[in-house]
Design a protein around this motif. Sequence first.
Motif, PDB file in Angstrom:
ATOM      1  N   LYS A 211       0.812  -1.199  -0.051  1.00 24.84           N
ATOM      2  CA  LYS A 211      -0.069  -0.166   0.114  1.00 24.84           C
ATOM      3  C   LYS A 211       0.756   1.351  -0.020  1.00 24.84           C
ATOM      4  N   PHE A 212       2.016   1.151   0.856  1.00 24.96           N
ATOM      5  CA  PHE A 212       2.699   2.537   0.720  1.00 24.96           C
ATOM      6  C   PHE A 212       3.274   2.887  -0.574  1.00 24.96           C
ATOM      7  N   GLU A 213       3.642   1.725  -1.335  1.00 25.34           N
ATOM      8  CA  GLU A 213       4.093   2.094  -2.667  1.00 25.34           C
ATOM      9  C   GLU A 213       3.390   2.704  -3.479  1.00 25.34           C
ATOM     10  N   GLN A 214       1.923   2.132  -3.437  1.00 25.72           N
ATOM     11  CA  GLN A 214       0.970   2.720  -4.029  1.00 25.72           C
ATOM     12  C   GLN A 214       0.715   4.142  -3.679  1.00 25.72           C
ATOM     13  N   PHE A 215       0.793   4.353  -2.510  1.00 29.19           N
ATOM     14  CA  PHE A 215       0.588   5.869  -1.850  1.00 29.19           C
ATOM     15  C   PHE A 215       1.433   6.878  -2.351  1.00 29.19           C
ATOM     16  N   LYS A 216       2.911   6.281  -2.612  1.00 26.67           N
ATOM     17  CA  LYS A 216       3.733   7.199  -3.133  1.00 26.67           C
ATOM     18  C   LYS A 216       3.469   7.841  -4.455  1.00 26.67           C
ATOM     19  N   LEU A 217       2.868   6.947  -5.296  1.00 24.72           N
ATOM     20  CA  LEU A 217       2.078   7.377  -6.392  1.00 24.72           C
ATOM     21  C   LEU A 217       1.108   8.498  -6.454  1.00 24.72           C
ATOM     22  N   LEU A 218       0.290   8.171  -5.387  1.00 18.45           N
ATOM     23  CA  LEU A 218      -0.955   8.899  -5.432  1.00 18.45           C
ATOM     24  C   LEU A 218      -0.447  10.227  -4.718  1.00 18.45           C
ATOM     25  N   TYR A 219       0.603  10.192  -3.723  1.00 18.81           N
ATOM     26  CA  TYR A 219       0.653  11.439  -3.014  1.00 18.81           C
ATOM     27  C   TYR A 219       1.515  12.444  -4.501  1.00 18.81           C
ATOM     28  N   GLN A 220       2.339  11.771  -5.281  1.00 17.49           N
ATOM     29  CA  GLN A 220       2.650  12.869  -6.261  1.00 17.49           C
ATOM     30  C   GLN A 220       1.721  13.188  -7.123  1.00 17.49           C
ATOM     31  N   GLN A 221       0.728  12.284  -7.522  1.00 16.89           N
ATOM     32  CA  GLN A 221      -0.380  12.682  -8.137  1.00 16.89           C
ATOM     33  C   GLN A 221      -1.281  13.796  -7.825  1.00 16.89           C
ATOM     34  N   ASP A 222      -1.580  13.498  -6.549  1.00 18.47           N
ATOM     35  CA  ASP A 222      -2.762  14.156  -5.976  1.00 18.47           C
ATOM     36  C   ASP A 222      -2.402  15.848  -5.277  1.00 18.47           C
ATOM     37  N   ILE A 223      -0.891  15.608  -4.722  1.00 14.08           N
ATOM     38  CA  ILE A 223      -0.550  16.663  -3.910  1.00 14.08           C
ATOM     39  C   ILE A 223       0.762  17.048  -4.139  1.00 14.08           C
ATOM     40  N   ASN A 224       1.325  16.574  -5.286  1.00 11.11           N
ATOM     41  CA  ASN A 224       2.569  16.789  -6.030  1.00 11.11           C
ATOM     42  C   ASN A 224       3.634  16.959  -4.811  1.00 11.11           C
ATOM     43  N   ALA A 225       3.594  15.631  -4.264  1.00 15.03           N
ATOM     44  CA  ALA A 225       4.641  15.200  -3.344  1.00 15.03           C
ATOM     45  C   ALA A 225       5.937  15.069  -3.739  1.00 15.03           C
ATOM     46  N   ASP A 226       7.011  15.202  -3.182  1.00 18.30           N
ATOM     47  CA  ASP A 226       8.657  15.111  -3.816  1.00 18.30           C
ATOM     48  C   ASP A 226       8.813  13.466  -3.472  1.00 18.30           C
ATOM     49  N   ALA A 227       9.431  12.957  -4.425  1.00 16.59           N
ATOM     50  CA  ALA A 227       9.687  11.625  -4.450  1.00 16.59           C
ATOM     51  C   ALA A 227      10.776  11.221  -3.154  1.00 16.59           C
ATOM     52  N   ALA A 228      11.693  12.048  -3.011  1.00 16.64           N
ATOM     53  CA  ALA A 228      12.523  11.908  -1.925  1.00 16.64           C
ATOM     54  C   ALA A 228      11.990  11.961  -0.448  1.00 16.64           C
ATOM     55  N   ASP A 229      10.869  13.045  -0.452  1.00 15.87           N
ATOM     56  CA  ASP A 229      10.058  13.018   0.862  1.00 15.87           C
ATOM     57  C   ASP A 229       9.555  11.791   1.005  1.00 15.87           C
ATOM     58  N   LEU A 230       8.759  11.212   0.091  1.00 15.81           N
ATOM     59  CA  LEU A 230       7.844  10.068   0.205  1.00 15.81           C
ATOM     60  C   LEU A 230       8.769   8.834   0.662  1.00 15.81           C
ATOM     61  N   ASP A 231      10.084   8.634   0.209  1.00 12.72           N
ATOM     62  CA  ASP A 231      11.010   7.679   0.430  1.00 12.72           C
ATOM     63  C   ASP A 231      11.203   7.776   1.863  1.00 12.72           C
ATOM     64  N   ALA A 232      11.595   9.030   2.389  1.00 17.55           N
ATOM     65  CA  ALA A 232      11.823   9.418   3.820  1.00 17.55           C
ATOM     66  C   ALA A 232      10.764   9.011   4.694  1.00 17.55           C
ATOM     67  N   ALA A 233       9.417   9.137   4.076  1.00 11.27           N
ATOM     68  CA  ALA A 233       8.460   8.835   4.989  1.00 11.27           C
ATOM     69  C   ALA A 233       8.244   7.397   5.319  1.00 11.27           C
ATOM     70  N   VAL A 234       8.686   6.558   4.182  1.00 11.65           N
ATOM     71  CA  VAL A 234       8.646   4.965   4.383  1.00 11.65           C
ATOM     72  C   VAL A 234       9.773   4.626   5.392  1.00 11.65           C
ATOM     73  N   SER A 235      10.855   5.366   5.258  1.00 12.12           N
ATOM     74  CA  SER A 235      11.998   5.091   6.153  1.00 12.12           C
ATOM     75  C   SER A 235      11.761   5.158   7.681  1.00 12.12           C
ATOM     76  N   ARG A 236      10.775   6.197   7.976  1.00  5.63           N
ATOM     77  CA  ARG A 236      10.496   6.481   9.170  1.00  5.63           C
ATOM     78  C   ARG A 236       9.473   5.390   9.890  1.00  5.63           C
ATOM     79  N   ILE A 237       9.037   4.443   9.020  1.00  4.60           N
ATOM     80  CA  ILE A 237       7.897   3.524   9.608  1.00  4.60           C
ATOM     81  C   ILE A 237       8.694   2.141   9.662  1.00  4.60           C
ATOM     82  N   SER A 238       8.361   1.383  11.194  1.00  4.90           N
ATOM     83  CA  SER A 238       8.840   0.373  11.465  1.00  4.90           C
ATOM     84  C   SER A 238       7.671  -0.510  11.931  1.00  4.90           C
TER      85      SER A 238
END
Length: 298
Positions: free
Chosen positions: A45-72
């Motif tokens: 799901k998180f990989e899908q969210f990355k695409l949706l965040y970029q598409q819907d709110i123009n999120a930066d790819a590096a910020d999205l990767d960083a978000a995943v890195s903060r989740i255990s």
Amino acid sequence: MEIKNVTVFGSGVLGAQIAFQTAFHGYTVTLFDIREDLLEDAKIKFEQFKLLYQQDINADAADLDAAVSRISFTTDLSLSVKDADLTIEAIPESIEIKKDFYNRLGAVAPAKTIFCTNSSTLLPSQFATETGRPERFLALHFANYLWKNNVAEIMGHAGTDPEIFKEIVQFAKTIGMVTVPIYKEQPGYVMNSLLVPWLMAGLDLYRNGVADAQSIDKTWMKTMGADLGPMAMGDLVGMSTAYNVTQSYYQGTGEEVWKERMDFLKANFIDKNKFGISTGEGFYKYPNPAYKNEDFLK
């Protein structure tokens, strides 16, 4: 108290979204679920969210990767909360399941930890005692697709510390939410007090044979200029959630119509493994439901 470490319980539709959104805004997040395969599904799901965040709110790819890195991820309840400042629970909408869960959680969480429930229809007061810390317990409820439908409803109960309430309102703002403080306990808050009757109106038209799912949705989408009708929304929310909601309302009101809805959902969807998008079939078949066809409204 400064909130740094957040634990989310439940990796389903909203639990995964809450975990990702919280991590995206800089918090350290632990995602708990009862089975490893459920956590593996969340990673997809998180990989899908990355695409949706970029598409819907123009999120930066590096910020999205960083978000995943903060989740255990963990299936160990004690481990999941050992450093938690805040927990957000998004487990099944069943009073018995929630009471049992909070009895166990309260026994292992640090005294500092604030407990929030994302319950859609249940009231915090219905299981506040089980938390062992009712003054530090309240509801924090999110909408689906929360990165763009960024509304958070905050609802305490009579025993909630007003300062804790204010702290959670502020926390919700820090993760990008438009906050809706609820000043009196209300089943369904504001959002579901509006949404549930709409979903049930669609279900009643369908189960009473008034119209088929596509006609119901076409009517709503065309006349209201909406992207989804109530039947498609039902598939998105999921039949297990819809079933639990009808059960909760039936237990709370005793009204026979809620039992009829509950029984209909069980016989026609739950027992047939038609849980909506998650199983590939509900009112529609997925991944290509009819309402996404270009000519659906023609």
